[in-house]
Design an enzyme around this catalytic site. Structure first.
Site, short mmCIF file in Angstrom:
data_model
loop_
_atom_site.label_atom_id
_atom_site.label_comp_id
_atom_site.label_asym_id
_atom_site.label_seq_id
_atom_site.Cartn_x
_atom_site.Cartn_y
_atom_site.Cartn_z
N ARG A 164 -16.94 5.69 -11.17
CA ARG A 164 -15.14 5.48 -11.55
C ARG A 164 -14.84 4.37 -11.79
O ARG A 164 -16.29 3.39 -12.67
CB ARG A 164 -15.16 5.04 -9.83
CG ARG A 164 -16.09 5.76 -8.27
CD ARG A 164 -15.72 5.85 -7.56
NE ARG A 164 -14.53 5.09 -6.80
CZ ARG A 164 -13.17 6.16 -6.05
NH1 ARG A 164 -13.66 7.66 -6.61
NH2 ARG A 164 -12.20 5.86 -5.97
N VAL A 196 -24.31 16.58 -18.48
CA VAL A 196 -23.86 18.21 -17.90
C VAL A 196 -22.40 18.71 -19.68
O VAL A 196 -21.40 16.93 -20.03
CB VAL A 196 -22.84 18.02 -16.77
CG1 VAL A 196 -21.17 19.20 -16.79
CG2 VAL A 196 -23.85 18.42 -16.05
N GLY A 234 2.90 -0.72 -5.72
CA GLY A 234 3.79 -1.92 -6.69
C GLY A 234 2.99 -2.29 -7.34
O GLY A 234 2.35 -1.66 -8.07
N ASP A 270 -13.05 -3.18 -6.56
CA ASP A 270 -13.30 -2.49 -7.72
C ASP A 270 -13.19 -2.80 -9.10
O ASP A 270 -13.15 -2.30 -10.01
CB ASP A 270 -13.55 -1.27 -7.15
CG ASP A 270 -14.12 -0.13 -6.85
OD1 ASP A 270 -15.11 -1.30 -5.69
OD2 ASP A 270 -14.03 0.88 -6.17
N HIS A 303 -40.90 -5.39 20.24
CA HIS A 303 -41.51 -4.51 20.02
C HIS A 303 -41.47 -3.75 20.55
O HIS A 303 -41.18 -3.83 21.81
CB HIS A 303 -43.08 -4.55 20.14
CG HIS A 303 -43.60 -3.87 19.99
ND1 HIS A 303 -44.55 -2.63 18.45
CD2 HIS A 303 -44.48 -3.01 21.30
CE1 HIS A 303 -45.17 -2.06 19.44
NE2 HIS A 303 -45.16 -1.66 20.64
N GLU A 341 1.00 -1.36 0.13
CA GLU A 341 0.02 0.14 0.00
C GLU A 341 0.70 1.38 0.00
O GLU A 341 1.73 1.85 0.81
CB GLU A 341 -0.69 -0.22 0.94
CG GLU A 341 -1.65 1.11 1.34
CD GLU A 341 -2.97 2.13 0.32
OE1 GLU A 341 -3.34 1.00 0.51
OE2 GLU A 341 -2.42 2.84 -0.31
N GLY A 342 0.51 2.19 -1.30
CA GLY A 342 1.46 3.26 -0.81
C GLY A 342 1.22 4.47 -0.21
O GLY A 342 1.98 5.66 -0.21
N THR A 362 -9.60 4.33 -0.09
CA THR A 362 -10.09 5.02 -0.83
C THR A 362 -11.58 4.82 0.43
O THR A 362 -12.08 5.97 1.16
CB THR A 362 -10.91 4.82 -1.94
OG1 THR A 362 -9.76 4.86 -3.31
CG2 THR A 362 -11.91 5.75 -2.31
P1 NAI Z 1 -22.91 6.22 -9.80
O1 NAI Z 1 -22.70 5.10 -11.03
O2 NAI Z 1 -23.69 5.87 -8.71
O3 NAI Z 1 -23.80 7.36 -10.24
C1 NAI Z 1 -23.83 8.59 -11.25
C2 NAI Z 1 -24.48 9.00 -12.36
O4 NAI Z 1 -23.75 10.18 -12.67
C3 NAI Z 1 -26.07 8.13 -12.59
O5 NAI Z 1 -26.78 8.21 -12.48
C4 NAI Z 1 -25.23 8.86 -14.55
O6 NAI Z 1 -26.51 8.48 -14.83
C5 NAI Z 1 -24.97 9.61 -14.09
N1 NAI Z 1 -24.43 10.82 -14.96
C6 NAI Z 1 -23.38 10.43 -15.79
N2 NAI Z 1 -23.08 10.93 -17.00
C7 NAI Z 1 -23.47 12.53 -16.68
C8 NAI Z 1 -23.26 13.77 -17.00
N3 NAI Z 1 -22.66 14.37 -17.83
N4 NAI Z 1 -24.36 14.55 -16.76
C9 NAI Z 1 -25.20 14.38 -15.01
N5 NAI Z 1 -25.28 12.85 -15.55
C10 NAI Z 1 -24.31 11.81 -15.23
O7 NAI Z 1 -22.08 7.04 -9.32
P2 NAI Z 1 -21.27 7.53 -7.76
O8 NAI Z 1 -22.36 8.50 -7.28
O9 NAI Z 1 -20.12 8.59 -8.36
O10 NAI Z 1 -20.63 6.71 -7.27
C11 NAI Z 1 -19.62 5.57 -8.13
C12 NAI Z 1 -19.54 3.91 -6.59
O11 NAI Z 1 -18.59 4.58 -5.92
C13 NAI Z 1 -20.19 3.97 -7.19
O12 NAI Z 1 -20.50 2.59 -7.62
C14 NAI Z 1 -21.40 3.57 -5.99
O13 NAI Z 1 -22.10 2.11 -5.85
C15 NAI Z 1 -19.98 3.69 -5.21
N6 NAI Z 1 -20.36 4.59 -3.97
C16 NAI Z 1 -21.01 3.49 -3.04
C17 NAI Z 1 -21.55 4.17 -1.31
C18 NAI Z 1 -22.78 3.78 -0.62
O14 NAI Z 1 -22.42 1.95 -1.07
N7 NAI Z 1 -23.36 4.18 0.41
C19 NAI Z 1 -21.15 5.40 -1.23
C20 NAI Z 1 -19.84 5.94 -2.57
C21 NAI Z 1 -20.28 5.69 -3.42
#
Ligand code: NAI
Length: 462
Positions: free
Chosen positions: A269, A233, A115, A309, A441, A33-34, A41
């Site tokens: 991601r 966007v 690594g 991931d 309950h 781990e660096g 993360t």
């Molecule tokens: P995500 O994949 O959950 O959501 C990304 C959203 O961005 C999607 O709804 C997509 O349609 C939208 N999008 C893509 N390009 C776009 C654009 N140009 N303009 C507007 N909308 C756009 O990704 P997120 O929220 O970044 O999370 C990344 C990863 O991290 C996910 O796999 C998530 O499951 C994980 N994560 C999990 C958490 C948890 O379990 N509580 C907490 C934080 C992250």
């Protein structure tokens, strides 16, 4: 003779759990781990610090929303963001130190540095080369980039920068209505920012059960979130005093702009595979840039495995952990295995959202005969007394056999409640098994039982 039985590259939840389990199974193990601390993360700049911020901001919101009504009088708290960040960091630090302790306890060597696979069974870390019979790639993922959006982690941030803002922005634009956008958006919305989420699709939280998506979006709107749906966007222009976000509406291709003080980029991601020497080692990749593995997480190169991931499947810490344990067991000659049908997913907003198994849309697509048992938290005494009656538990079961196929919860403690369903599903439970289990309950968990009862002769309190 190799230096190690196993070298794990990456010290996140997948990697460090894999390393500990390998050592517990009698394998001589090292973890590379660096980053200056273990935990990856998730622990350093993801799951854990964001939960600290969610907790603090929720307490702040609660104080303003409900304290008077509960007879808790006095001056209302104000926000001291630097102190909140100190609290957040202390919750990270105590856990990173915890993993270091666990490594020592289990005799896992921490090879500090980045690594790289340097040849057959060789891992290079800085100037040193170590040999191992098995190499596990657990390098995780990095925030996806978006054309026209230049991240500086101060004004235009990913989740990492969003956890270090110097002040609460007046206007925050979140790109992407996924988990990160809604969790971090919730933090700053509660702390006083005006939050606008721009989402490409017409629903938030892609892949979730449709009914949950609708209810969740309605609740977030009620909390003050603005949504610009069906909009992509195009770019963020950095002006001296503000950011100008340009987006294109999908329905008519028209362009519009919105101003912000901070933009959070949360559009997913991507697997982190750079500089690992994978191509040179002959490791096959998928066309989506993930390390390709078989059902047992082995790559095409003997002795090289991959988890978390960096391989296919949901990018979730607990999925990575399960894969880490399964690979350790495989290397030790056991039958490690991950049940991908029962991996819960939780969004830690208020209320929480938690799901496992199939969505109703998936079951329809599969042409499967199913039944729905639904119960609103409004019928749960505990939830009502906690001002948390909004939301529901939805259980999906096979129409003929009653076997549980999925569960979708939006409401208080959803992230904890989901696990009785996970355990049930692992054991092949029927909805009736949950319905016939006595639940204390008054607990929130009674709502799960009531949803199970609703799959049969009916819920009592609805
Ligand atoms: P995500 O994949 O959950 O959501 C990304 C959203 O961005 C999607 O709804 C997509 O349609 C939208 N999008 C893509 N390009 C776009 C654009 N140009 N303009 C507007 N909308 C756009 O990704 P997120 O929220 O970044 O999370 C990344 C990863 O991290 C996910 O796999 C998530 O499951 C994980 N994560 C999990 C958490 C948890 O379990 N509580 C907490 C934080 C992250």
């Amino acid at each position: 003779m190799a230096d190690y039985d196993v070298i794990v590259i990456g010290g996140g939840p997948g990697g460090y759990v894999c390393a500990i389990r390998c050592a517990q199974l009698g394998l001589k193990t090292a973890c590379v781990e660096g980053r200056g601390t273990l935990g990856g993360t998730c622990l350093n700049v993801g799951c854990i610090p964001s939960k600290a911020m969610l907790h603090a901001s929720e307490m702040y919101h609660e104080a303003h929303a409900h304290f008077d009504e509960m007879g808790l009088k006095g001056a209302k708290p104000t926000v001291d963001l630097p102190q909140m960040l100190t609290y957040k960091q202390s919750s990270v630090d105590s856990n990173t130190k915890g993993i270091e302790f666990l490594f020592k306890k289990n005799k896992v060597d921490w090879l500090q540095g980045w690594g790289k696979i340097a040849g057959n069974g060789q891992v290079q870390v800085g100037d040193e080369t170590h040999t191992a019979k098995n190499i596990v790639i657990a390098t995780g993922s990095a925030s996806a980039t978006l054309k026209g959006v230049e991240v500086d982690e101060e004004r235009v941030v990913t989740s990492t920068g969003a956890l270090e803002l110097k002040e609460v922005p007046k206007r925050m634009v979140v790109i992407g209505a996924g988990v990160i956008g809604l969790e971090m958006g919730s933090v700053y919305q509660r702390l006083g920012a005006e939050v606008t989420v721009i989402e490409f699709l017409d629903q938030i939280t892609p892949g979730m059960d449709g009914e949950i998506q609708k209810t969740f979006q309605r609740m977030l709107k009620k909390q003050g979130f603005n949504f610009l749906m069906g909009s992509a966007v195009q770019g963020v222009e950095k002006l001296k005093t503000k950011l100008k976000v340009t987006y294109k509406k999908r329905k008519d291709d028209s362009e519009a702009t919105i101003d912000a003080d901070v933009v959070l980029l949360a559009t997913g991601r991507t697997p982190y595979t750079e500089g690992l020497g994978l191509a040179e080692a002959g490791v096959e990749m998928t066309d989506r840039g993930q390390v390709k593995t078989d059902a047992h997480l082995a790559t095409n190169v003997k002795g090289i495995w991959a988890i978390g991931d960096v391989v296919t499947g949901p990018m979730l810490a607990h999925k990575a952990e399960d894969e880490g344990m399964a690979v350790a067991e495989r290397i030790a000659g056991q039958a490690g295995h991950v049940n991908y049908g029962v991996i819960p997913s939780v969004i830690y907003t208020a209320p929480e959202v938690a799901t496992v198994g199939k969505t109703e849309e998936q079951l329809k697509e599969e042409g499967r005969a199913y039944k729905v048992g639904k119960f609103p938290f409004m019928g749960n005494a505990r939830a009502k007394s906690h001002f948390a009656g909004d939301g529901f538990v939805k259980l999906l079961a096979d129409k003929d056999t009653d076997r549980i196929l999925g569960a979708h919860i939006i409401g208080p403690m959803a992230g904890d409640l989901i696990h009785e369903i996970c355990v049930g599903m692992e054991f092949g439970a029927a909805a009736e098994d949950i319905a016939r289990t006595c639940h204390a309950h008054p607990t929130f968990s009674e709502a799960v039982r009531e949803a199970a009862l609703a799959c049969g002769d009916g819920a009592i309190h609805a």
